[in-house]
Scaffold this active site. Structure first.
Site, PDB file in Angstrom:
ATOM      1  N   LYS A 187      -0.804   6.083   8.086  1.00  0.00           N
ATOM      2  CA  LYS A 187       0.032   5.558   9.170  1.00  0.00           C
ATOM      3  C   LYS A 187      -0.079   6.420  10.423  1.00  0.00           C
ATOM      4  O   LYS A 187      -0.258   7.630  10.343  1.00  0.00           O
ATOM      5  CB  LYS A 187       1.499   5.523   8.718  1.00  0.00           C
ATOM      6  CG  LYS A 187       1.795   4.547   7.596  1.00  0.00           C
ATOM      7  CD  LYS A 187       1.500   3.149   8.019  1.00  0.00           C
ATOM      8  CE  LYS A 187       2.408   2.081   7.500  1.00  0.00           C
ATOM      9  NZ  LYS A 187       3.785   2.191   7.438  1.00  0.00           N
ATOM     10  N   LYS A 202      -4.973  -1.112  10.155  1.00  0.00           N
ATOM     11  CA  LYS A 202      -3.904  -1.783   9.422  1.00  0.00           C
ATOM     12  C   LYS A 202      -3.182  -2.670  10.428  1.00  0.00           C
ATOM     13  O   LYS A 202      -2.523  -2.164  11.344  1.00  0.00           O
ATOM     14  CB  LYS A 202      -2.949  -0.758   8.807  1.00  0.00           C
ATOM     15  CG  LYS A 202      -1.851  -1.388   7.988  1.00  0.00           C
ATOM     16  CD  LYS A 202      -1.071  -0.321   7.246  1.00  0.00           C
ATOM     17  CE  LYS A 202      -0.098  -0.903   6.237  1.00  0.00           C
ATOM     18  NZ  LYS A 202       0.876  -1.817   6.799  1.00  0.00           N
ATOM     19  N   GLU A 241     -10.384   0.832   7.963  1.00  0.00           N
ATOM     20  CA  GLU A 241     -10.197  -0.288   8.898  1.00  0.00           C
ATOM     21  C   GLU A 241      -8.776  -0.266   9.431  1.00  0.00           C
ATOM     22  O   GLU A 241      -7.891   0.315   8.801  1.00  0.00           O
ATOM     23  CB  GLU A 241     -10.455  -1.603   8.153  1.00  0.00           C
ATOM     24  CG  GLU A 241      -9.367  -1.926   7.145  1.00  0.00           C
ATOM     25  CD  GLU A 241      -9.809  -2.847   6.023  1.00  0.00           C
ATOM     26  OE1 GLU A 241     -10.763  -2.494   5.305  1.00  0.00           O
ATOM     27  OE2 GLU A 241      -9.195  -3.906   5.880  1.00  0.00           O
ATOM     28  N   LEU A 292       0.835  -1.200   0.000  1.00  0.00           N
ATOM     29  CA  LEU A 292       0.000   0.000   0.000  1.00  0.00           C
ATOM     30  C   LEU A 292       0.866   1.245   0.000  1.00  0.00           C
ATOM     31  O   LEU A 292       1.926   1.264   0.632  1.00  0.00           O
ATOM     32  CB  LEU A 292      -0.868   0.026   1.266  1.00  0.00           C
ATOM     33  CG  LEU A 292      -1.963  -1.017   1.373  1.00  0.00           C
ATOM     34  CD1 LEU A 292      -2.523  -1.058   2.787  1.00  0.00           C
ATOM     35  CD2 LEU A 292      -3.083  -0.717   0.377  1.00  0.00           C
TER      36      LEU A 292
HETATM   37  S1  IVH Z   1      -5.242  -4.160   1.967  1.00  0.00           S
HETATM   38  C1  IVH Z   1      -3.438  -4.320  -2.579  1.00  0.00           C
HETATM   39  N1  IVH Z   1      -5.914  -4.048   4.459  1.00  0.00           N
HETATM   40  O1  IVH Z   1      -0.369  -3.948   4.851  1.00  0.00           O
HETATM   41  C2  IVH Z   1      -2.993  -4.436  -1.157  1.00  0.00           C
HETATM   42  N2  IVH Z   1      -3.641  -4.511   3.956  1.00  0.00           N
HETATM   43  O2  IVH Z   1       1.450  -2.138   3.466  1.00  0.00           O
HETATM   44  C3  IVH Z   1      -4.185  -4.524  -0.289  1.00  0.00           C
HETATM   45  N3  IVH Z   1      -2.247  -4.908   5.922  1.00  0.00           N
HETATM   46  O3  IVH Z   1       0.730  -6.229   2.458  1.00  0.00           O
HETATM   47  C4  IVH Z   1      -3.811  -4.613   1.114  1.00  0.00           C
HETATM   48  N4  IVH Z   1      -3.827  -4.637   7.417  1.00  0.00           N
HETATM   49  O4  IVH Z   1       0.019  -7.147   4.714  1.00  0.00           O
HETATM   50  C5  IVH Z   1      -4.907  -4.242   3.600  1.00  0.00           C
HETATM   51  N5  IVH Z   1      -6.668  -3.957   6.627  1.00  0.00           N
HETATM   52  C6  IVH Z   1      -5.679  -4.148   5.770  1.00  0.00           C
HETATM   53  C7  IVH Z   1      -4.384  -4.455   6.203  1.00  0.00           C
HETATM   54  C8  IVH Z   1      -3.380  -4.627   5.258  1.00  0.00           C
HETATM   55  C9  IVH Z   1      -2.548  -4.914   7.225  1.00  0.00           C
HETATM   56  C10 IVH Z   1      -0.905  -5.126   5.376  1.00  0.00           C
HETATM   57  C11 IVH Z   1      -0.829  -6.130   4.270  1.00  0.00           C
HETATM   58  C12 IVH Z   1      -0.175  -5.421   3.125  1.00  0.00           C
HETATM   59  C13 IVH Z   1       0.503  -4.291   3.832  1.00  0.00           C
HETATM   60  C14 IVH Z   1       0.709  -3.137   2.883  1.00  0.00           C
END
Ligand code: IVH
Length: 715
Positions: A327, A131, A129, A96
């Site tokens: 973040k 992270k 939501e 992301l």
């Molecule tokens: S959506 C196309 N939702 O953050 C990528 N990622 O920095 C969609 N992560 O690799 C990711 N919580 O491991 C998404 N609620 C959340 C998340 C999340 C943690 C992690 C995930 C991703 C990383 C990206």
């Protein structure tokens, strides 16, 4: 697997019962091992076997003193000889983009509106939501059954951790009424409570403890023995999906609700937000709740809710346009700056690094931080502005011996935020940035307009040579298994390899007959030596884009390398074009500049490097050992514009320029900024001017926006 009941039962065992149970398990598992390995006649399913092993580990974890000398945990049953098998993701697992401020969220919203051509007041819903700070996992279900679990790895290829994922309670083994093919993506994590208990247990047993829950989760999931994973309490939140045979819903929120209905745990703090103000409000709510959640989160993820809009927005190289991670502010700590070291990178840049008295920042021990460049040390930014003002607005510089405030944001390299002048030692002196390369003694010069001082030693500078080699073998470049940064350094130091071409003659020089030479090196055995030569051989065939990226040409990154490769197709066509562009003028120079995504700085660096005699000779020596694959055009079978060069001009009314470009490229077209004899199609909106005229003069086909959309089959 019934580990849920088994596990709760473990909690209730008395010491005497546990002892009996361990004896029983040792016997049953020994018989099962013998049946499987010796008789080739398994007496139980793999899942039952795993469950029993997990139970054994769980009991031992609770009663370490009862562990038997013949404990099944110490036997490597059918653990794979190698580490985990690799899995190619059917759909890439991306990361992301980050936002660190409210403004960046407003800008994210504005960018999306611009891209989609929406007005500021058009409704646009997002989900928001937490992270989760864990590691991502992709679960593949076929006909409702879990068939594979894979870690993210580099996004394209991850590790097969199916046996381990099956031991996680939050991950259903079977789904009812799910699409025939469904990849569920989410985050594996460990709660604070479980983390503390695990570390206490590890400490009791004299085993290694973990720095934070994320490391504990990663270490636990990546265990070769699934029984160990089973004994570690991992959890899983589902937040997305990969390949699907049927859509889950029309919205992100609907899809998350569907995943919850299928039996996945989804995050209860997921909310629907109307526009950026509501996103910021929900961020504040989650930030408030952070300390009471019981697990680590490092921010909030915002996603466009409408899945049709997500599809229109699509992806950049490694991140979706439709989502962003907001973040939390970085954590801060004060410590003493003990020294400033200078590192020389592959392009000769001298990078100052702060050596710090170790300090814990956000759960991680930090002992180095980047100092960027000499202006930064002096307290000034790229345009000379003051970045660390003292009370009078004068820049605070950074000196050896200073107390400095360190921060980390996500995985970013630690940085220095501030200096405490009241604690500055009286005898301290401003830092004098070296004017010579500390590695080779060549002059280190600073070009006008460049904030960086660079060693002019080029290939004679050992630091540059080693860094270039390290880059060459790195993951996105040649990615040679068994040849990492450490090995490259050792080989370079001993004179085995001085430039990339040498890697491909290593075997002739130190291989058969001389195999002992490699084998005798520290850390190398017969098998690893053989594997290395095989791994090198495998990479003799290399995609054009990777080769170009591997050369480490300044300003030419991974994405640009692939873009250039797609444009020229063949390596020899590319080198010929670079030769023809050597004067930085003429049609080939114009063609290079015409590639959308190639700017003047990059073009200049590319042509100058490719035509500089020493550099070119080194590249030719390398390419002589390689078979360079023609650039793989995107899968555009059936696309009417694949391979065509398209130019957009005038105002587009049904989509923005950025969207038009991204979609054309996704269909295999090359989008150029200027009309030339090579242009196949001009898409002209109202107000098209000189480009339309030039196209008409050259007899190039001109389409209006509707005709263009019809051609792409997207009206
Ligand atoms: S959506 C196309 N939702 O953050 C990528 N990622 O920095 C969609 N992560 O690799 C990711 N919580 O491991 C998404 N609620 C959340 C998340 C999340 C943690 C992690 C995930 C991703 C990383 C990206």
């Amino acid at each position: 697997m019934s580990d849920q009941t088994d596990r709760s039962a473990v909690e209730e065992l008395t010491e005497a019962q546990a002892k009996d149970e361990l004896a029983r398990l040792a016997q049953v598992l020994a018989e099962a091992d013998a049946a499987y390995h010796t008789d080739d006649a398994p007496v139980m399913s793999d899942a039952d076997y795993d469950a029993l092993k997990a139970r054994n580990v769980a009991i031992e974890a609770r009663f370490p003193g009862l562990k038997r000398a013949d404990s099944p945990s110490d036997r490597v049953g059918a653990a794979p000889a190698e580490a985990f098998a690799k899995v190619r993701h059917a759909q890439r697992m991306l990361s992301l983009g980050n936002a660190f401020s409210d403004d960046e969220i407003t800008e994210f919203d504005a960018r999306i509106r611009r891209y989609l051509g929406l007005t500021d007041d058009a409704p646009l819903a997002y989900t928001s939501e937490p992270k989760i700070d864990g590691l991502s996992l992709s679960l593949r279900y076929e006909a409702g059954r879990l068939v594979q679990a894979a870690t993210r790895g580099d996004g394209e290829t991850g590790e097969n951790v199916t046996a381990n994922a099956r031991t996680i309670d939050d991950i259903p083994e079977m789904l009812e009424r799910a699409p025939d093919l469904l990849e569920v993506r989410g985050e594996v994590y460990m709660s604070h409570e479980d983390f503390a208990a695990l570390n206490a247990r590890q400490a009791d047993q004299g085993a290694k403890t973990f720095a934070n829950p994320r490391n504990a989760a990663a270490g636990s999931l990546r265990q070769l023995d699934p029984a160990i994973t089973a004994a570690r309490p991992l959890r899983f939140f589902a937040y997305g999906w990969g390949e699907l045979s049927a859509p889950l819903a029309e919205t992100q929120m609907g899809a998350i609700e569907r995943l919850a209905a299928l039996g996945f745990v989804t995050n209860p703090l997921t909310a629907l937000c109307d526009g950026p103000q509501e996103l910021l409000a929900h961020y504040a709510r989650i930030e408030q709740a952070r300390a009471t959640l019981g697990y680590d989160i490092d921010g909030v993820v915002c996603k466009v809710d409408d899945l049709a809009l997500q599809a229109r927005l699509g992806y950049r190289a490694t991140t979706p346009r439709w989502a962003i991670a907001h973040k939390f502010p970085a954590e801060l700590a004060w410590t003493r700056l003990e020294a400033i070291d200078i590192q020389v990178g592959r392009t000769g840049a001298l990078s100052p690094v702060a050596r710090l008295a170790p300090v814990t920042v956000g759960g991680v021990v930090v002992s180095n931080a980047t100092l960027h460049n000499e202006d930064y040390i002096a307290g000034r930014g790229a345009s000379g502005e003051v970045i660390r003002p003292d009370e009078d607005g004068a820049p605070k510089d950074i000196r050896v011996g200073d107390w400095v405030q360190v921060y980390r944001a996500g995985d970013v390299i630690p940085k220095i935020a501030d200096v405490d002048l009241s604690k500055r030692p009286a005898e301290s002196e401003p830092y004098a940035f070296p004017a010579a390369c500390p590695e080779c003694g060549s002059d280190a010069v600073r070009e006008p307009g460049d904030s960086v001082r660079r060693c002019v030693g080029g290939l004679v500078c050992p630091a540059q040579a080693v860094e270039r080699l390290k880059h060459f073998v790195s993951r996105a470049a040649f990615d040679i298994e068994g040849l990492g940064a450490k090995q490259v350094e050792a080989f370079y130091r001993d004179g085995w390899i001085a430039e990339p071409a040498d890697i491909f003659t290593l075997k002739d020089r130190y291989g058969p007959g001389c195999l002992t030479q490699l084998r005798n090196r520290e850390g190398w055995g017969e098998k690893s030596a053989k594997n290395l030569f095989e791994a090198i051989n495998e990479k003799r065939k290399i995609p054009f884009g990777r080769l170009l990226f591997a050369l480490g040409i300044r300003h030419v990154g991974e994405q640009a390398s692939n873009l250039i490769a797609r444009n020229y197709g063949r390596w020899d066509a590319f080198t010929a074009a670079m030769d023809a562009a050597a004067g930085l003028d003429g049609p080939e120079w114009e063609r290079l500049l015409g590639i959308d995504g190639v700017g003047e700085v990059m073009a200049r660096s590319l042509v100058q490097t490719m035509t500089e005699p020493h550099e070119r000779a080194g590249i030719e020596r390398l390419v002589a050992h390689l078979e360079v694959e023609e650039a793989a055009a995107p899968d555009t079978s059936g696309s009417p514009v694949a391979g065509k060069t398209v130019v957009f001009t005038g105002t587009l009314e049904r989509m923005t320029r950025a969207e038009a470009k991204a979609r054309a490229e996704a269909l295999g077209a090359k989008v150029s900024g200027s009309v030339s004899a090579r242009t196949d199609l001009l898409v002209a909106g109202p107000g098209a001017g000189s480009k339309a005229k030039k196209a008409a003069d050259l007899g190039i086909e001109v389409l209006d926006e509707d005709e263009w959309l019809a051609l792409m089959g997207a009206t």
